[in-house]
Design a protein around this motif. Structure first.
Motif, PDB file in Angstrom:
ATOM      1  N   LYS A   1       0.836  -1.202   0.000  1.00 18.12           N
ATOM      2  CA  LYS A   1       0.000   0.000   0.000  1.00 18.12           C
ATOM      3  C   LYS A   1       0.871   1.253   0.000  1.00 18.12           C
ATOM      4  O   LYS A   1       0.611   2.211  -0.724  1.00 18.12           O
ATOM      5  CB  LYS A   1      -0.903  -0.030   1.256  1.00 18.12           C
ATOM      6  CG  LYS A   1      -2.185   0.766   1.103  1.00 18.12           C
ATOM      7  CD  LYS A   1      -3.002   0.690   2.390  1.00 18.12           C
ATOM      8  CE  LYS A   1      -3.089   2.044   3.023  1.00 18.12           C
ATOM      9  NZ  LYS A   1      -3.407   1.993   4.448  1.00 18.12           N
ATOM     10  N   GLU A   2       1.935   1.218   0.826  1.00 23.05           N
ATOM     11  CA  GLU A   2       2.850   2.360   0.903  1.00 23.05           C
ATOM     12  C   GLU A   2       3.518   2.603  -0.448  1.00 23.05           C
ATOM     13  O   GLU A   2       3.643   3.737  -0.895  1.00 23.05           O
ATOM     14  CB  GLU A   2       3.933   2.099   1.957  1.00 23.05           C
ATOM     15  CG  GLU A   2       3.523   2.435   3.364  1.00 23.05           C
ATOM     16  CD  GLU A   2       3.261   3.925   3.560  1.00 23.05           C
ATOM     17  OE1 GLU A   2       3.907   4.743   2.880  1.00 23.05           O
ATOM     18  OE2 GLU A   2       2.401   4.255   4.382  1.00 23.05           O
TER      19      GLU A   2
ATOM     20  N   CYS B   1       2.491   1.787  -3.449  1.00 26.97           N
ATOM     21  CA  CYS B   1       1.546   2.339  -4.428  1.00 26.97           C
ATOM     22  C   CYS B   1       1.301   3.814  -4.143  1.00 26.97           C
ATOM     23  O   CYS B   1       1.310   4.645  -5.050  1.00 26.97           O
ATOM     24  CB  CYS B   1       0.228   1.576  -4.386  1.00 26.97           C
ATOM     25  SG  CYS B   1       0.425  -0.124  -4.920  1.00 26.97           S
ATOM     26  N   LYS B   2       1.100   4.143  -2.856  1.00 20.55           N
ATOM     27  CA  LYS B   2       0.813   5.525  -2.481  1.00 20.55           C
ATOM     28  C   LYS B   2       1.949   6.445  -2.929  1.00 20.55           C
ATOM     29  O   LYS B   2       1.730   7.541  -3.412  1.00 20.55           O
ATOM     30  CB  LYS B   2       0.637   5.606  -0.959  1.00 20.55           C
ATOM     31  CG  LYS B   2      -0.177   6.788  -0.504  1.00 20.55           C
ATOM     32  CD  LYS B   2      -0.351   6.756   1.005  1.00 20.55           C
ATOM     33  CE  LYS B   2       0.775   7.488   1.695  1.00 20.55           C
ATOM     34  NZ  LYS B   2       0.798   7.248   3.156  1.00 20.55           N
TER      35      LYS B   2
END
Lengths: 252, 205
Positions: free
Chosen positions: A59-60, A62-63
């Protein structure tokens, strides 16, 4: 809040930060000047392999890839129609070319490869450690000190900013497109500067009282171990392979 | 305003790095050791200001404030802006290592230009109308020149980037007016609340 991405206990975290910084710098420069697809795809895979042991949550990652890819989406929408070449398909009067699509693809792979390597390094290194490593690598002392002070104050000023924004909200301020909003924001920035400069004077006086002589001492010393040397040689040989692929075309 | 990694051509990246290195060296010469904390504070304030979003109609834009920074810091703005951009890259991945030179030059050079164009009006302390116009000008033109430099660095990379460059210029048109107005109001505020902030670099000429 502004937080640094730091994943504890990864393999990369134990590597000497100087090795990581030099590796990242040389890797970024070589990839930035490369154009062949074989090189770029290899670089992308290399970044992914190095990112794996850093154990950054997906998630990190991608962010953090979003800011790079917003501009890239814009390029995908324009480049195919502006690069001259054989038309692939038509969109009204506009012809999309193969060359344009390839150019956009090349930039996408290049940007993401560089950013993934960047994320791998910063996820495994503290910002203060990066500052100390920059100092050890010969970056001017004044610049490193400026870097430390700025990083330290970003948090202080950001908290000050949140306080001022809260005060505005309590008084019923809602931002709109009008002169009142812009005036309020201008005063907010002005007040931020005034408070910051007062605080800078106080902090500097306090530091002088405690005997600050313009130098920062680091408690942690860097030492090149055999493992660091091994990682360094590994990174450098990977970069050399990329260079050979790009400029001689021997492989692929 | 940031150009991300992997887009610009090697020539542009190298030119940006060399010009920024020169600017930072001059800037560092103008910073005394005891001034480092206050420049750091300004650099951090610049960083935080870029997180402030102001509404423009349905959209919003973040503040840039390189004009105001130029007025306050003069040549010191070069290292201050570079530090701010480096931290933005490290914390948010806006920009990166190889594009740091170009991005710094695109933001800091207009700040210096505005410092020389309007700084003397700000300090002359005579005419209120002149003061308002000069501070508006520095906010307006700093963003204007920055947008032109960003568009130019893309265009010089390849003619195929022309529409993107034009789009970037057009998108910054409303931002210029807002930055001008904000800089002007903010400078008036600073002049009445803390005038020495705007005068600390009077000896830099």
């Amino acid at each position: 809040m502004i937080e640094e991405l730091l994943i504890p206990d990864s393999f990369l975290q134990c590597v000497d930060p100087r090795v990581k910084l030099i590796g990242l710098l040389v890797f970024s420069i070589v990839v930035a000047v490369s154009y062949r697809f074989a090189t770029l795809v290899t670089a992308l895979f290399g970044s992914l392999i190095i990112l794996l042991p850093a154990r950054v949550p997906l998630k990190e990652i991608c962010k953090r890839l979003i800011p790079v890819n917003i501009l890239i989406i814009l390029l995908w929408l324009t480049l195919p129609f502006t690069v001259k070449g054989d038309p692939l398909f038509f969109l009204g009067p506009l012809a999309a070319t193969r060359a344009g699509g390839l150019y956009a693809a090349q930039i996408s792979i290049k940007s993401n490869a560089m950013m993934l390597m960047f994320i791998a390094v910063i996820a495994s290194t503290r910002i203060f450690t990066i500052g100390h490593a920059m100092h050890k690598l010969g970056v001017p002392t004044k610049l490193v000190q400026l870097f430390f002070f700025t990083f330290r104050y970003i948090h202080v000023i950001y908290r000050e900013y949140l306080r001022l924004v809260n005060a505005m909200k309590i008084r019923g301020f809602a931002p709109r497109t009008n002169l009142h909003t812009y005036k309020t924001f201008a005063y907010l920035v002005g007040m931020l500067l005034v408070k910051s400069s007062d605080r800078a004077k106080r902090v500097h006086n306090a530091m002088l009282c405690r005997g600050f002589n313009g130098r920062f001492y680091s408690l942690s010393t860097f030492s090149m171990t055999k493992k660091d040397l091994f990682v360094f040689l590994l990174i450098i040989s990977f970069i050399i392979i990329l260079g050979v692929m790009e400029w001689t075309g021997i492989i692929l | 305003m940031h150009i991300s990694e992997g887009i610009l051509s090697p020539g542009i990246l190298a030119a940006g790095a060399v010009l920024t290195a020169a600017g930072v060296i001059i800037g560092l010469k103008k910073i005394d050791t005891e001034e480092i904390p206050s420049v750091g504070i300004m650099s951090a304030a610049f960083f935080v200001a870029s997180l402030v979003h102001v509404p423009i109609g349905p959209a919003s834009a973040h503040l840039i404030l390189n004009g105001l920074l130029g007025l306050i810091l003069g040549w010191q703005a070069f290292p201050a802006i570079m530090t701010g951009l480096l931290l933005q890259a490290l914390l948010f991945q806006f920009g990166g290592i190889t594009s740091l030179g170009v991005n710094t030059f695109n933001m800091a050079f207009p700040a210096i230009v505005c410092f020389y164009m309007f700084g003397w009006c700000i300090r002359s302390n005579r005419n209120r109308a002149l003061f308002i116009m000069a501070s508006f000008g520095s906010g307006f033109f700093a963003v204007f020149f920055s947008a032109i430099l960003v568009a130019l660095s893309l265009y010089l990379t390849g003619e195929a980037f022309l529409p993107t460059s034009k789009l970037i210029l057009a998108a910054h048109l409303p931002v210029m007016f807002i930055e001008g107005g904000l800089t002007s109001i903010c400078a008036l505020f600073l002049k009445s609340v803390k005038p020495d902030l705007l005068e600390c670099n009077a000896d830099a000429f």
